[in-house]
Design an enzyme around this catalytic site. Structure first.
Site, PDB file in Angstrom:
ATOM      1  N   HIS A 295       6.986  -4.972  -5.752  1.00 50.12           N
ATOM      2  CA  HIS A 295       5.583  -5.269  -5.449  1.00 50.12           C
ATOM      3  C   HIS A 295       5.363  -6.747  -5.767  1.00 50.12           C
ATOM      4  CE1 HIS A 295       1.493  -3.144  -4.865  1.00 50.12           C
ATOM      5  NE2 HIS A 295       1.249  -4.435  -4.832  1.00 50.12           N
TER       6      HIS A 295
ATOM      7  N   ASN B 139      -0.566   1.634   3.116  1.00 49.45           N
ATOM      8  CA  ASN B 139      -1.691   1.005   2.432  1.00 49.45           C
ATOM      9  C   ASN B 139      -2.715   0.678   3.506  1.00 49.45           C
ATOM     10  OD1 ASN B 139       0.063   1.147   0.309  1.00 49.45           O
ATOM     11  ND2 ASN B 139       0.308  -1.061   0.044  1.00 49.45           N
TER      12      ASN B 139
ATOM     13  N   TYR C  57      -6.751  -0.403   4.298  1.00 46.45           N
ATOM     14  CA  TYR C  57      -8.018  -0.883   3.752  1.00 46.45           C
ATOM     15  C   TYR C  57      -9.084  -1.135   4.807  1.00 46.45           C
ATOM     16  CZ  TYR C  57      -5.710  -1.655  -0.732  1.00 46.45           C
ATOM     17  OH  TYR C  57      -5.042  -1.473  -1.923  1.00 46.45           O
TER      18      TYR C  57
ATOM     19  N   GLU D 243      -2.137   3.283  -0.861  1.00 45.32           N
ATOM     20  CA  GLU D 243      -3.254   2.495  -1.378  1.00 45.32           C
ATOM     21  C   GLU D 243      -4.437   2.625  -0.441  1.00 45.32           C
ATOM     22  OE1 GLU D 243      -2.522  -1.689  -2.116  1.00 45.32           O
ATOM     23  OE2 GLU D 243      -0.534  -1.272  -2.933  1.00 45.32           O
TER      24      GLU D 243
ATOM     25  N   ARG E  61       1.152   5.851  -9.055  1.00 48.44           N
ATOM     26  CA  ARG E  61       2.062   4.904  -8.412  1.00 48.44           C
ATOM     27  C   ARG E  61       2.005   3.581  -9.170  1.00 48.44           C
ATOM     28  NH1 ARG E  61       1.136   1.146  -3.501  1.00 48.44           N
ATOM     29  NH2 ARG E  61       3.238   0.339  -3.224  1.00 48.44           N
TER      30      ARG E  61
HETATM   31  C1  FCB Z   1      -2.795  -4.746  -1.341  1.00 42.70           C
HETATM   32  C2  FCB Z   1      -1.780  -4.955  -2.453  1.00 42.70           C
HETATM   33  C3  FCB Z   1      -2.299  -4.608  -3.818  1.00 42.70           C
HETATM   34  C4  FCB Z   1      -3.729  -5.048  -4.009  1.00 42.70           C
HETATM   35  C5  FCB Z   1      -4.589  -4.573  -2.868  1.00 42.70           C
HETATM   36  C6  FCB Z   1      -6.046  -4.925  -3.012  1.00 42.70           C
HETATM   37  O1  FCB Z   1      -2.472  -5.557  -0.251  1.00 42.70           O
HETATM   38  O2  FCB Z   1      -0.646  -4.164  -2.210  1.00 42.70           O
HETATM   39  O3  FCB Z   1      -1.447  -5.168  -4.776  1.00 42.70           O
HETATM   40  O4  FCB Z   1      -3.779  -6.413  -4.177  1.00 42.70           O
HETATM   41  O5  FCB Z   1      -4.108  -5.096  -1.661  1.00 42.70           O
END
Ligand code: FCB
Length: 459
Positions: A129, A308, A310, A365, A85
């Site tokens: 992006h 995404n 995290y 992500e 990606r």
């Molecule tokens: C996300 C972004 C990516 C990167 C990661 C750590 O929010 O999409 O570009 O910065 O965090």
């Protein structure tokens, strides 16, 4: 005992055809900001504002991927990636945001895509992006409806030229962060601190997405069912938990969830904005600049939803009525970004998405920054990253076992890169980049991930 543990191994097998990849974005890796006719982006401008980016860094050179992309594609092949990606830099295609497309910019991505396909790596291209052409910012950026219209033209131009070679398209990356960090908090480009623009920005980002989906339907043949193909969006979902069982915090968590996650899910899948978010903004007299028909455009059927994921956030009531809610980091161990390591964020975010849609989901992500340096033997051991990825993949597996329609997973990131306002401090790469020499060195996590891909699951 040995038998038992190998049975456990096969218990963490992923479905056949699961798409294993890694992700990057244009401004974070490409460099070459003034080459081949590329125009200025809001990130070039933001990086020049004193004090905005750690160490005064910028993406001027970044990983020099614009010149080293053949080596980077070779690296992807060594890692056994099945998908990659990346994002397309809008200012390389339309240097001033509109007019005639810049052929040199299109050719760069055409060559990249051809090289990926030759190696059997499935390209997923993100159209936005975060690197808006500065010329469009000068006309209001995402606070202006015109930007959504220009985005639709930009998207159509790429669908015409690359639509047959790129099977997976994501329109916008993390509209939530564009709106909140770019226009309210001011920590990301364009760096505005004008929270009154929030709703307009969110709406125009979603409208841009919907218009691009419409263009895609006209220009690209319908993907065959079951294939890794089609168009979607990449939302960042952060499960919100109350910081305490106090009713004020429980309400704050629901509000934060509405303001960050559901503000985007609801219009995409239910044709309306969440009541709680509209009430919140309404009390602050923010106006939604929606025209009749906009919500139908935004809700145009898509083929997949990218997520995404995290971490999670804890929410608490903020006595300042203008803010109303505050997000706090959780109590668990943290990555170098200060983000809490909380693997159930994966199952919870997937469950939230599944509340809204039965569509194929991709984790577009997931990954972690940790400090490390090469050992005396030159090897880079990154057990914390391996543990992070393993635990989050185990959570994804759990969601799959419960029936979630998860079709693929992309590690953020292939390479260490320009981490926005944090500059080159946080390192997210499976591959370490030495910024003095630009040499790439795969970390231990890269070999670990290669093994995961090869066995299509976790050991
Ligand atoms: C996300 C972004 C990516 C990167 C990661 C750590 O929010 O999409 O570009 O910065 O965090």
């Amino acid at each position: 005992m040995g038998q038992e543990s190998s049975d456990q191994v096969s218990a963490l097998a992923f479905p056949p055809g699961f798409l294993w990849g890694a992700a990057t974005s244009a401004y974070q890796i490409e460099g070459a900001v003034a080459e081949d006719g590329r125009g200025e982006s809001i990130w070039d401008r933001f990086c020049r504002m004193p004090g905005r980016v750690a160490g005064g860094a910028s993406g001027e050179v970044a990983c020099d991927h614009y010149h080293r992309w053949p080596d980077d594609v070779a690296l992807m092949e060594e890692l056994g990636l099945r998908a990659y990606r990346f994002s397309i830099a809008w200012p390389r295609i339309f240097p001033t945001g509109g007019g005639r497309p810049n052929q040199a910019g299109i050719d760069f991505y055409r060559r990249l895509v051809a090289a990926l396909r030759e190696r059997g790596i499935v390209p997923m291209a993100t159209l936005y992006h975060w690197d808006l052409p500065q010329a469009l910012q000068e006309r209001g950026g995402w606070a202006s409806r015109e930007t959504a219209l220009r985005f639709a033209e930009y998207a159509a131009c790429l669908f015409e030229r690359l639509g047959h070679d790129v099977p997976l398209w994501a329109t916008i990356n993390e509209p939530m962060l564009v709106a909140y960090a770019g226009y309210a908090g001011g920590t990301k480009a364009p760096g505005l601190r004008r929270p009154r623009l929030l709703l307009a920005v969110a709406h125009h980002l979603l409208l841009a997405h919907g218009l691009a989906v419409g263009a895609y339907r006209q220009l690209v043949p319908a993907p065959s069912p079951g294939a890794h193909a089609g168009i979607g969006i990449a939302l960042n979902l952060r499960p919100c938990h109350p910081a305490s069982p106090q009713p004020g915090d429980v309400r704050a968590a629901a509000t934060l969830d509405a303001l960050t996650n559901r503000l985007f899910l609801e219009p995409l899948f239910r044709g309306r904005y969440p009541e709680a978010a509209l009430r919140f903004f309404g009390r602050r007299t923010l106006r939604l600049p929606a025209l009749p028909g906009d919500l139908a455009v935004i809700g145009a059927p898509i083929d997949f939803l990218g997520l995404n994921i995290y971490t999670r956030t804890l929410a608490t009531r903020d006595r300042n009525p203008l803010r109303g809610v505050r997000a706090l980091p959780g109590p668990g161990p943290r990555t170098a970004m200060g983000w809490e390591i909380y693997p159930p964020c994966i199952t919870e975010a997937l469950a939230l998405a599944t509340e809204y849609t039965p569509l194929p989901l991709y984790i577009t992500e997931n990954g972690a920054a940790f400090a490390d340096r090469p050992g005396p033997d030159g090897a880079i051991h990154d057990p914390s990253r391996i543990a992070y990825l393993r635990d989050h993949l185990a959570a994804a597996h759990k969601a799959l076992a419960a029936g979630t329609n998860l079709r693929g997973y992309f590690v953020w990131s292939l390479l260490d890169n320009f981490e926005w306002e944090d500059g080159y401090g946080p390192r997210f790469g499976l591959v370490r980049v030495d910024y003095a020499t630009l040499a790439r060195t795969p970390r231990a996590s890269a070999s670990w991930y290669r093994a995961v891909i090869a066995r299509n699951g976790l050991a």
